[in-house]
Scaffold this active site. Structure first.
Site, PDB file in Angstrom:
ATOM      1  N   HIS A  59       0.143  -9.449   4.928  1.00 46.08           N
ATOM      2  CA  HIS A  59      -0.983  -8.759   4.279  1.00 46.08           C
ATOM      3  C   HIS A  59      -0.489  -7.634   3.361  1.00 46.08           C
ATOM      4  CE1 HIS A  59      -5.367  -7.173   4.916  1.00 46.08           C
ATOM      5  NE2 HIS A  59      -4.908  -6.838   3.719  1.00 46.08           N
ATOM      6  N   HIS A  61      -0.800  -5.950  -0.760  1.00 46.20           N
ATOM      7  CA  HIS A  61      -1.458  -5.891  -2.069  1.00 46.20           C
ATOM      8  C   HIS A  61      -0.439  -5.430  -3.093  1.00 46.20           C
ATOM      9  CE1 HIS A  61      -5.547  -6.227  -0.281  1.00 46.20           C
ATOM     10  NE2 HIS A  61      -5.001  -5.581   0.730  1.00 46.20           N
ATOM     11  N   ARG A  63      -0.729  -5.688  -6.336  1.00 48.61           N
ATOM     12  CA  ARG A  63      -1.470  -5.063  -7.456  1.00 48.61           C
ATOM     13  C   ARG A  63      -1.237  -5.687  -8.815  1.00 48.61           C
ATOM     14  NH1 ARG A  63      -5.007  -3.121  -4.098  1.00 48.61           N
ATOM     15  NH2 ARG A  63      -4.548  -1.107  -3.154  1.00 48.61           N
ATOM     16  N   ASN A  93      -6.901  -9.624  -4.433  1.00 46.98           N
ATOM     17  CA  ASN A  93      -7.805  -8.686  -5.116  1.00 46.98           C
ATOM     18  C   ASN A  93      -7.105  -7.895  -6.217  1.00 46.98           C
ATOM     19  OD1 ASN A  93      -6.315  -7.216  -3.231  1.00 46.98           O
ATOM     20  ND2 ASN A  93      -7.950  -5.739  -2.862  1.00 46.98           N
ATOM     21  N   HIS A 174     -11.482 -10.341   5.885  1.00 51.34           N
ATOM     22  CA  HIS A 174     -11.769  -8.916   6.034  1.00 51.34           C
ATOM     23  C   HIS A 174     -13.217  -8.882   6.507  1.00 51.34           C
ATOM     24  CE1 HIS A 174     -11.652  -4.538   4.631  1.00 51.34           C
ATOM     25  NE2 HIS A 174     -12.864  -4.728   5.123  1.00 51.34           N
ATOM     26  N   HIS A 231      -6.536  -6.940   9.904  1.00 50.75           N
ATOM     27  CA  HIS A 231      -6.645  -5.549  10.374  1.00 50.75           C
ATOM     28  C   HIS A 231      -7.691  -5.270  11.461  1.00 50.75           C
ATOM     29  CE1 HIS A 231      -9.456  -5.836   7.060  1.00 50.75           C
ATOM     30  NE2 HIS A 231      -8.591  -5.524   6.125  1.00 50.75           N
ATOM     31  N   ASP A 304      -1.066  -4.367   5.566  1.00 51.15           N
ATOM     32  CA  ASP A 304      -2.160  -4.100   4.625  1.00 51.15           C
ATOM     33  C   ASP A 304      -1.700  -3.034   3.621  1.00 51.15           C
ATOM     34  OD1 ASP A 304      -4.510  -4.092   3.243  1.00 51.15           O
ATOM     35  OD2 ASP A 304      -5.701  -3.115   4.806  1.00 51.15           O
ATOM     36  N   HIS A 308      -2.388   3.259  -3.721  1.00 43.26           N
ATOM     37  CA  HIS A 308      -3.205   3.833  -4.795  1.00 43.26           C
ATOM     38  C   HIS A 308      -2.482   5.079  -5.261  1.00 43.26           C
ATOM     39  CE1 HIS A 308      -6.633   1.225  -3.913  1.00 43.26           C
ATOM     40  NE2 HIS A 308      -6.468   1.497  -2.635  1.00 43.26           N
TER      41      HIS A 308
HETATM   42  C1  NCD Z   1      -7.345  -2.696   0.290  1.00 43.05           C
HETATM   43  C2  NCD Z   1      -6.942  -2.492  -1.159  1.00 43.05           C
HETATM   44  O1  NCD Z   1      -6.867  -1.336  -1.614  1.00 43.05           O
HETATM   45  O2  NCD Z   1      -6.670  -3.476  -1.838  1.00 43.05           O
HETATM   46  N1  NCD Z   1      -7.865  -1.477   0.802  1.00 43.05           N
HETATM   47  C3  NCD Z   1      -7.947  -1.103   2.085  1.00 43.05           C
HETATM   48  O3  NCD Z   1      -8.529  -0.046   2.343  1.00 43.05           O
HETATM   49  N2  NCD Z   1      -7.435  -1.827   3.061  1.00 43.05           N
HETATM   50  C4  NCD Z   1      -8.314  -3.811   0.413  1.00 43.05           C
HETATM   51  C5  NCD Z   1      -8.462  -4.357   1.806  1.00 43.05           C
HETATM   52  O4  NCD Z   1      -7.533  -4.945   2.368  1.00 43.05           O
HETATM   53  O5  NCD Z   1      -9.526  -4.246   2.396  1.00 43.05           O
HETATM   54 ZN    ZN Z   2      -5.853  -5.566   2.551  1.00 37.70          ZN
HETATM   55 ZN    ZN Z   3      -9.138  -5.718   4.118  1.00 39.23          ZN
END
Ligand code: NCD
Ligand code: ZN
Ligand code: ZN
Ligand code: ZN
Length: 441
Positions: A59, A61, A63, A93, A174, A231, A304, A308
């Protein structure tokens, strides 16, 4: 050929002194005691440390495309290598979201050019893309946002969910009830926010997760879908999944390091840096997750990793995005927990490598054994380190664990037999990772 000397390797259920020979094809060729296997043209002395199967983080991201101010495949994979993670499964995403076969192909090119560790992709579900879902090849899963989070992916309609869960692909979900989140938001919209973690927990209450996770398990059962719950964060979810697993053998779930190591009580100083979906919970929830780990209810630990920028996080609560990075800190935190006797190293290997590989049916990974890919993480269980923002290789440059002292560190990370990270530094950006193969989907 590369010989990794003087390391402890998991043989059956015990860690034993072994040497590992890695072939030029990047696969493990032999594992033997030093008396039988002692030389090769290249030697890496592991100095008595443990050689673990490289971690598989299901899991992440990364980006890319579209949000490269936060992260990209190169920076995410640097953080992964520094954290002993040799395979990452990227979430859809991005901008645009990975919801068509054409967009998946574009993402494949981006990762192939830059990613230092091995990688695979989850595919995004929308209310309209069932045909694309069916056409997509070699994907980790179809990711369904049943409850909105970062990005605009959201599917809540029952008939659409039935179609997606019935597609024959593995589903990851999710699961937080959009209805409950919206109702809470209406109630608290004008409330004063003194403590972000506490407030975010009021908006995304335990019952939001409880309700939606039960719904996801139900939809999976009636469609005979392989479902992986993302999660897990509450004691209520643990109870539901423990019961559901008795009837549905292909149901699995993960917990994140931040839900295991952080709580609303401990994250008061973090402000929006503690804002994450699902939210940080209370001590008793974290305790329920650890208990579920010890009982084998939770199958894997996944980060996860959701970076940011500081600028984004420094906005007011309502505008600050949810998510926190985790790739570089997961293993040190878990090694520290092993040192404290909270879990065994064997259990940790199951949760971070063996089970992820088995659940997502990833070819050639998850174990140190002859014929497997030489994704190997060498860890020093004695080394003490302080986790620091300035050492983070993620583009976001911060961690919620800044200042934490942990015992247990990554000494070196090998990806397909190539040393990518060693002694505190990325040492090789030429040898790129490969896309993994899923035996299924
Ligand atoms: C994730 C993201 O920023 O892409 N944010 C989060 O709070 N976990 C999206 C997600 O996994 O829900
Ligand atoms: Zn996530
Ligand atoms: Zn999520
Ligand atoms: Zn060689």
């Amino acid at each position: 050929m590369l010989l990794i000397k003087n390391c402890k390797v998991l043989v059956g259920n015990d860690f034993l002194e072994r040497n590992i020979l890695v072939g030029d094809d990047g696969k493990i060729k032999r594992i033997a005691v030093a008396a039988e296997l002692d030389s090769a043209d290249e030697v890496l002395d592991a100095a008595g440390n443990f050689a673990l199967p490289g971690l598989i983080d299901v899991h992440v991201h990364c980006r890319e495309p579209g949000m490269t101010q936060k992260e990209d495949f190169l920076t995410a994979s640097r953080a992964a290598a520094a954290g002993g993670v040799t395979t990452i499964l990227d979430m859809p995403n991005s901008k645009p979201a990975t919801t068509t076969v054409a967009l998946l192909e574009e993402k494949r090119k981006l990762a192939a050019a830059k990613c230092l560790v091995n990688y695979g992709f989850h595919f995004g579900a929308t209310a309209e893309n069932i045909d694309e879902i069916k056409k997509a090849k070699n994907i980790a899963s179809v990711k369904v946002y049943m409850g909105s989070s970062t990005g605009d992916l959201l599917v809540t309609q029952e008939d659409v969910l039935d179609n997606i869960f019935g597609s024959g692909k593995t589903i990851t979900a999710h699961a937080e009830s959009e209805e409950i989140i919206r109702a809470n938001t209406d109630i608290f919209r004008n409330a004063e926010i003194k403590d972000v973690a506490e407030f975010h927990l009021m908006i995304r209450s335990n019952d939001a997760a409880e309700k939606e996770i039960a719904r996801a398990a139900e939809i999976a059962k009636r469609n005979k879908a392989r479902l992986h719950i993302c999660h897990m964060s509450t004691k209520e979810e643990v109870a539901i999944i423990a019961a559901a697993k008795k009837e549905n053998k292909i149901l699995s779930c993960e917990a994140t390091p931040h839900h295991l190591f952080l709580t609303v009580e401990s994250a008061k100083e973090l402000g929006n840096y503690a804002k994450v979906n699902p939210p940080l919970r209370r001590k008793e929830d974290a305790a329920a997750l650890w208990d579920a780990i010890s009982k084998g209810i939770i199958d894997c630990i996944a980060t996860d990793h959701a970076p940011h920028t500081r600028e984004e996080k420094e906005q007011d609560y309502w505008n600050a995005p949810s998510g926190m990075p985790g790739l570089q800190t997961m293993l040190p935190l878990l090694l520290d927990a092993v040192n404290k006797g909270i879990l065994s190293l064997q259990q940790m290997v199951k949760l971070t490598a063996e089970n992820p590989a088995a659940l997502f049916r990833i070819r050639g990974k998850g174990k140190i054994a002859v014929g497997m890919d030489a994704d190997i993480t060498i860890v020093d269980m004695h080394k003490e380190k302080t986790i620091k923002n300035e050492d983070m290789l993620s583009k976001c440059g911060w961690t919620p664990f800044n200042g934490w002292k942990v015992k247990g560190a990554v000494a070196a990370t090998l990806v397909n037999g190539a040393v990518v990270y060693s002694d505190g530094k990325i040492v090789n950006e030429k040898a790129k990772g490969k896309e993994v193969i899923f035996n299924g989907n």
